[in-house]
Write a protein that holds these residues in place. Structure first.
Motif, short mmCIF file in Angstrom:
data_model
loop_
_atom_site.label_atom_id
_atom_site.label_comp_id
_atom_site.label_asym_id
_atom_site.label_seq_id
_atom_site.Cartn_x
_atom_site.Cartn_y
_atom_site.Cartn_z
N GLN A 1 0.81 -1.22 0.00
CA GLN A 1 0.00 0.00 0.00
C GLN A 1 0.85 1.27 0.00
N LEU A 2 2.17 1.12 -0.05
CA LEU A 2 3.08 2.26 0.09
C LEU A 2 3.19 3.02 -1.23
N GLU A 3 2.57 4.20 -1.30
CA GLU A 3 2.65 5.02 -2.51
C GLU A 3 3.89 5.89 -2.52
N GLN A 4 4.22 6.46 -1.37
CA GLN A 4 5.39 7.32 -1.24
C GLN A 4 6.37 6.66 -0.28
N PHE B 1 12.06 8.41 -11.86
CA PHE B 1 11.01 9.06 -12.63
C PHE B 1 11.08 10.58 -12.53
N GLY B 2 11.97 11.07 -11.68
CA GLY B 2 12.24 12.50 -11.60
C GLY B 2 11.15 13.30 -10.94
N ARG B 3 11.45 14.58 -10.68
CA ARG B 3 10.48 15.50 -10.10
C ARG B 3 10.61 16.84 -10.78
N PRO B 4 9.55 17.47 -11.25
CA PRO B 4 8.23 16.87 -11.43
C PRO B 4 8.20 16.03 -12.70
N THR B 5 7.26 15.11 -12.81
CA THR B 5 7.09 14.30 -14.03
C THR B 5 5.61 14.16 -14.31
N ASN B 6 5.32 13.49 -15.41
CA ASN B 6 3.93 13.21 -15.74
C ASN B 6 3.40 12.01 -14.96
N HIS B 7 4.30 11.34 -14.23
CA HIS B 7 3.88 10.22 -13.42
C HIS B 7 3.35 10.71 -12.08
N THR B 8 2.25 10.14 -11.65
CA THR B 8 1.81 10.36 -10.28
C THR B 8 2.42 9.26 -9.43
N ALA B 9 2.41 9.47 -8.12
CA ALA B 9 2.94 8.45 -7.22
C ALA B 9 2.20 7.13 -7.41
N ARG B 10 0.90 7.21 -7.69
CA ARG B 10 0.12 5.98 -7.85
C ARG B 10 0.52 5.25 -9.14
N GLN B 11 0.83 5.99 -10.21
CA GLN B 11 1.27 5.36 -11.45
C GLN B 11 2.62 4.67 -11.26
N GLN C 1 3.78 3.59 -8.42
CA GLN C 1 3.54 2.43 -7.56
C GLN C 1 3.00 1.25 -8.38
N ARG C 2 2.08 1.53 -9.30
CA ARG C 2 1.50 0.45 -10.09
C ARG C 2 2.56 -0.23 -10.96
N GLU C 3 3.37 0.56 -11.64
CA GLU C 3 4.42 -0.02 -12.47
C GLU C 3 5.39 -0.84 -11.63
N TYR C 4 5.72 -0.33 -10.45
CA TYR C 4 6.63 -1.06 -9.57
C TYR C 4 5.99 -2.36 -9.10
N LEU C 5 4.71 -2.32 -8.71
CA LEU C 5 4.06 -3.52 -8.18
C LEU C 5 3.90 -4.60 -9.24
N ILE C 6 3.61 -4.22 -10.48
CA ILE C 6 3.52 -5.23 -11.54
C ILE C 6 4.89 -5.90 -11.73
N SER C 7 5.94 -5.09 -11.72
CA SER C 7 7.30 -5.64 -11.84
C SER C 7 7.62 -6.53 -10.65
N LEU C 8 7.24 -6.08 -9.47
CA LEU C 8 7.50 -6.84 -8.25
C LEU C 8 6.72 -8.15 -8.25
N LEU C 9 5.51 -8.12 -8.78
CA LEU C 9 4.71 -9.35 -8.87
C LEU C 9 5.45 -10.41 -9.68
#
Length: 540
Positions: A448-451, A483-493, A495-503
């Motif tokens: 559940q960790l977004e940040q 992903f840098g700051r600022p970017t077009n990615h939100t923290a939730r996006q 997190q989702r990319e990371y979790l799919i990779s982690l899965l």
């Protein structure tokens, strides 16, 4: 204990008046001679014996003027990929210039010596050439002394290689090849001390070796020994993806040597003695949490950053397929289902939900998630990645400086690959002692960790659980920085990319051999399934 370690020569000669003299002279000069008087015996020796050099007579049937069995043997040497590790001398009484050129230029012979029977001048020439080839081409330190338990570790190394690679020769033959490799890597040294040996995860062995040179004690170095084809592939990957990218003060330089079946890589750590480093696994267990997090920051920012800077522009790809390819599972589409079935015999693989008795929860079936072709479509970047960033491939010194070893899987891949591979190694191997309750608490927090910088972990948790959570959050923080700051990615996006990779990295645990064979790690496969189910729950 192996004691008969000498220069080994195959002599192929059918004439008794010739081979008796040659065997006597070669033996007197200290060579171990294997005699073959016909083609079949010679081929059997090539197939089964450990040899350093071969001497071939061309005609092996006295009454057949067309017989060229010696040339056939030269062709077989090439087919066995022995040319670069076993030089061959052609010795014949039927020499002509075209035959000599054919032997040397087309069949790869090292020397062509006419056999003049009226006097023994050719024998002296032959002995000189044999000595020169051992000295200048083979370059093996046969007189190396091994201190302490070093010879036992060499034999242990051979047994480990054979156990992990069933198609390799028997351990006795591999022991000779390991000694050859060390003699080639440390030519000119007087003695070696092998002070540690670790079993690699890909059928290789890692040795920590300290040489003594004529003018003093040398620095301790890391030597990786494995199948020849894998060592050659790692050397190529190092040249393409490591030499020109990693910073000088953290670079790992390679020197490589080969025998018929094995290869060895000598890792040189810039400005550092290998004895002054720890593998990350040892470092994780000994160091305070803050120091571990700082070391991982240095690993990403100072060592790996040049790889990740060269990322490709983002484009839509199926992350599931990207990781199936990365883990060599595309050619085995049912492998994960088979591992799941072996872990949970009798369970309906198509069921939408799975029940876990400990901690008593029902969660989505990861196999069902894998069947959804759209679920893992993401705009993703590729970059060079280490590819196998588990704890044993990271070396750290007291100053928190990091070096990487084992580049066999280094190539372009998903930019988050190294992060998720290391996270799974921390959770399922380094923190394997966590109780079932502690592990479940850790995983429910992490999914559940977004940040990553906002980790809130139960203050009553055990020190080991808190350590794992903090280290993994620190590792993820470095991944988020990509992903840098600022970017077009939100923290939730992110997190989702990371979790799919982690899965995908987590499901890969199910088929890894060391998690099946080591009793203390076997329960981690069930935990990996629980972790994958929790990730699917979060992704949904």
């Amino acid at each position: 204990m192996l004691t008969d370690y000498r220069r080994r020569v195959l002599l192929v000669e059918d004439q008794p008046e010739v081979y008796r003299t040659l065997v006597r002279r070669l033996t007197a000069d200290g060579y171990h001679v294997t005699l073959a008087t016909n083609y079949a015996d010679a081929q059997r020796a090539l197939d089964t014996e450990h040899l350093h050099l071969a001497i071939f007579d061309i005609r092996l049937e006295k009454d057949d003027e067309k017989n060229v069995d010696g040339l056939r043997l030269l062709e077989n040497v090439a087919a066995l990929h022995l040319q670069d590790v076993m030089p061959c001398i052609v010795l014949t009484a039927h020499g002509t210039l075209p035959l000599a050129l054919h032997s040397l230029l087309e069949l790869g012979a090292a020397h062509f010596i006419p056999k003049i029977r009226k006097h023994e001048g050719y024998i002296a020439k032959l002995l000189d050439v044999v000595g020169e080839l051992f000295e200048e081409r083979l370059c093996i330190g046969f007189d190396l002394r091994y201190e302490g338990n070093s010879l036992q570790r060499i034999e242990q190394c051979a047994h480990s290689l054979h156990a992990a690679n069933g198609d390799l020769p028997a351990p006795e033959a591999l022991t000779l090849q390991v000694r050859d490799l060390l003699g080639k890597l440390f030519i000119g040294a007087e003695q070696l001390w092998i002070n540690e040996m670790n079993q690699g995860f890909s059928g290789s062995v890692v040795l920590y070796v300290r040489p003594t040179w004529p003018n003093g004690l040398g620095q301790s170095l890391v030597v990786k020994i494995g199948r020849r084809d894998k060592i050659e592939a790692e050397k190529k990957a190092h040249h393409e993806y490591v030499e020109h990218f990693l910073p000088t003060n953290h670079a790992t330089r390679l020197d490589d040597r080969y025998t018929r079946h094995l290869g060895a890589l000598l890792y040189t750590l810039a400005n550092t003695d290998a004895a002054d480093t720890l593998e990350f696994q040892q470092f994780y267990r000994k160091a305070p949490t803050e120091k571990i997090v700082t070391a991982l920051q240095g690993l990403v920012r100072e060592v790996c950053w040049p790889w990740y800077q060269g990322r490709t522009p983002p484009k839509y790809e199926n992350l599931r397929d990207l990781y199936l390819e990365a883990f060599n599972l595309q050619a085995q589409p049912d492998r994960l289902r088979q591992e799941f079935a072996a872990l949970r015999p009798g369970v309906d693989l198509a069921a939408p939900m799975l029940t876990f008795e400990s901690p008593g929860v029902t969660l989505p079936n990861p196999l069902r998630w894998l069947e959804d072709d759209e679920a893992s479509m993401q705009p993703v970047c590729r970059s060079i990645t280490h590819g196998d960033l588990h704890a044993d491939n990271i070396l750290i010194n007291e100053a928190n400086q990091c070096w990487l070893i084992d580049f066999y899987r280094t190539r372009e891949s998903h930019i988050l690959r190294d992060f998720v591979v290391l996270e799974t190694d921390i959770k399922f191997r380094l923190a394997a002692a966590l109780s079932a309750e502690e592990f479940y608490q850790l995983e429910t927090t992490l999914v559940q960790l977004e940040q990553p910088g906002e980790l809130h972990f139960d203050s009553t948790a055990s020190p080991e659980a808190l350590k794992a959570a903090t280290v993994i959050a620190g590792l993820r923080a470095e991944a988020w920085e990509l992903f840098g700051r600022p970017t077009n990615h939100t923290a939730r996006q992110i997190q989702r990319e990371y979790l799919i990779s982690l899965l995908m990295a987590t499901l890969n645990i199910l088929r890894l051999q060391h998690f099946k064979e080591q009793p203390e790690l076997q329960p981690q496969r069930e935990r990996a399934l629980l972790s994958a189910a929790l990730i699917c729950w979060q992704l949904q």
